[in-house]
Design a protein around this motif. Structure first.
Motif, PDB file in Angstrom:
ATOM      1  N   TYR A 139     -29.883  -5.035  16.231  1.00 36.88           N
ATOM      2  CA  TYR A 139     -28.879  -5.262  17.273  1.00 36.88           C
ATOM      3  C   TYR A 139     -27.839  -6.319  16.874  1.00 36.88           C
ATOM      4  O   TYR A 139     -26.643  -6.137  17.095  1.00 36.88           O
ATOM      5  N   LEU A 140     -28.310  -7.454  16.331  1.00 38.80           N
ATOM      6  CA  LEU A 140     -27.406  -8.572  16.040  1.00 38.80           C
ATOM      7  C   LEU A 140     -27.100  -8.733  14.549  1.00 38.80           C
ATOM      8  O   LEU A 140     -26.411  -9.685  14.169  1.00 38.80           O
ATOM      9  N   SER A 143     -23.379  -8.895  13.642  1.00 33.55           N
ATOM     10  CA  SER A 143     -22.710  -9.953  14.415  1.00 33.55           C
ATOM     11  C   SER A 143     -23.074 -11.343  13.916  1.00 33.55           C
ATOM     12  O   SER A 143     -22.301 -12.294  14.088  1.00 33.55           O
ATOM     13  N   ASN A 168     -24.467  -9.375  24.815  1.00 29.91           N
ATOM     14  CA  ASN A 168     -23.274  -8.541  24.607  1.00 29.91           C
ATOM     15  C   ASN A 168     -22.240  -8.727  25.719  1.00 29.91           C
ATOM     16  O   ASN A 168     -21.031  -8.682  25.473  1.00 29.91           O
ATOM     17  N   ASN A 169     -22.711  -8.945  26.925  1.00 31.14           N
ATOM     18  CA  ASN A 169     -21.795  -9.032  28.076  1.00 31.14           C
ATOM     19  C   ASN A 169     -21.190 -10.417  28.278  1.00 31.14           C
ATOM     20  O   ASN A 169     -20.130 -10.546  28.892  1.00 31.14           O
ATOM     21  N   LYS A 172     -19.405 -12.704  23.750  1.00 33.40           N
ATOM     22  CA  LYS A 172     -18.487 -12.201  22.733  1.00 33.40           C
ATOM     23  C   LYS A 172     -17.047 -12.552  23.113  1.00 33.40           C
ATOM     24  O   LYS A 172     -16.701 -12.570  24.297  1.00 33.40           O
TER      25      LYS A 172
END
Length: 211
Positions: A139-140, A143, A168-169, A172
């Motif tokens: 997932y990360l 990033s 994510n919400n 970022k």
């Protein structure tokens, strides 16, 4: 971490300071118990999912103090690493694919009887570690390029506790890049702030104590 936008520093003062201190006797006793009872399973999970042994121990320490029957009736978090059904489902459907290796412990796990399965210490450790690896290494993964290892651990711990969706919400910038980890932590609930601080602290204590 990444350069911080001054506007994102609001609330930073709420982030608990992380101080590395000597382990007290009760903490050492708990860790000794974790080592003796679950050391082999931790080592196997560490090797399979590429997560440091001491980090797995630290998560177990903070999540359950080594109690395999720990259960949170509110969230459904179960066992040593306080694994939820959604985490188990994600591991089975999103990690154990695309050439990633999952142990037979997970491959043979009966998701329809997940509560009883996750009360099994070996299975809980494998699922919890695989879920952390799913966060960190899937997932990360992209990033976190450019972040220090310590900040990558903090981000992954925050996602383990707060949920990857919240990262994510809330964490970022306008270009879709992760903000500095301490700024993200400052946006999280107090429970998550404290969780990251406690796990990271015990992780460093274990390292410094040679346990």
């Amino acid at each position: 971490g990444t350069p911080a936008d001054e506007n994102m520093l609001k609330g930073f003062e709420d982030v608990p300071s992380i101080k590395v201190e000597e382990l007290d006797t009760p903490s050492r006793n708990i860790l000794d118990n974790i080592n003796q009872k679950y050391g082999l399973s931790i080592a196997e999970a560490s090797s399979t999912y590429s997560i440091p042994v001491n980090l797995i121990k630290s998560i177990i320490y903070i999540e359950s103090k080594g109690d395999p029957e720990a259960y949170n009736s509110g969230s459904g978090a179960t066992g040593l690493m306080q694994v939820k059904l959604v985490a188990l489902t994600d591991v089975k459907q999103k990690y154990c694919i695309e050439g990633r290796i999952c142990s037979d412990v997970i491959n043979n796990l009966n998701i329809n009887d997940y509560w009883a399965e996750l009360m099994n210490s070996e299975k809980n450790i494998h699922v919890g570690t695989a879920y952390y690896s799913l966060i960190r290494n899937v997932y990360l993964r992209d990033s976190l390029i450019g972040f220090t290892e310590d900040d990558s651990i903090k981000y992954s711990l925050l996602a383990y506790n707060w949920g990857i969706g919240n990262i994510n919400n809330n964490c970022k910038d306008n270009n879709g890049r992760l903000i500095a980890v301490d700024n993200c932590i400052s946006k999280s609930p107090n429970e998550s702030k404290n969780y990251v601080s406690k796990v990271f602290n015990i992780y460093n204590q274990i390292y410094n104590s040679g346990l």
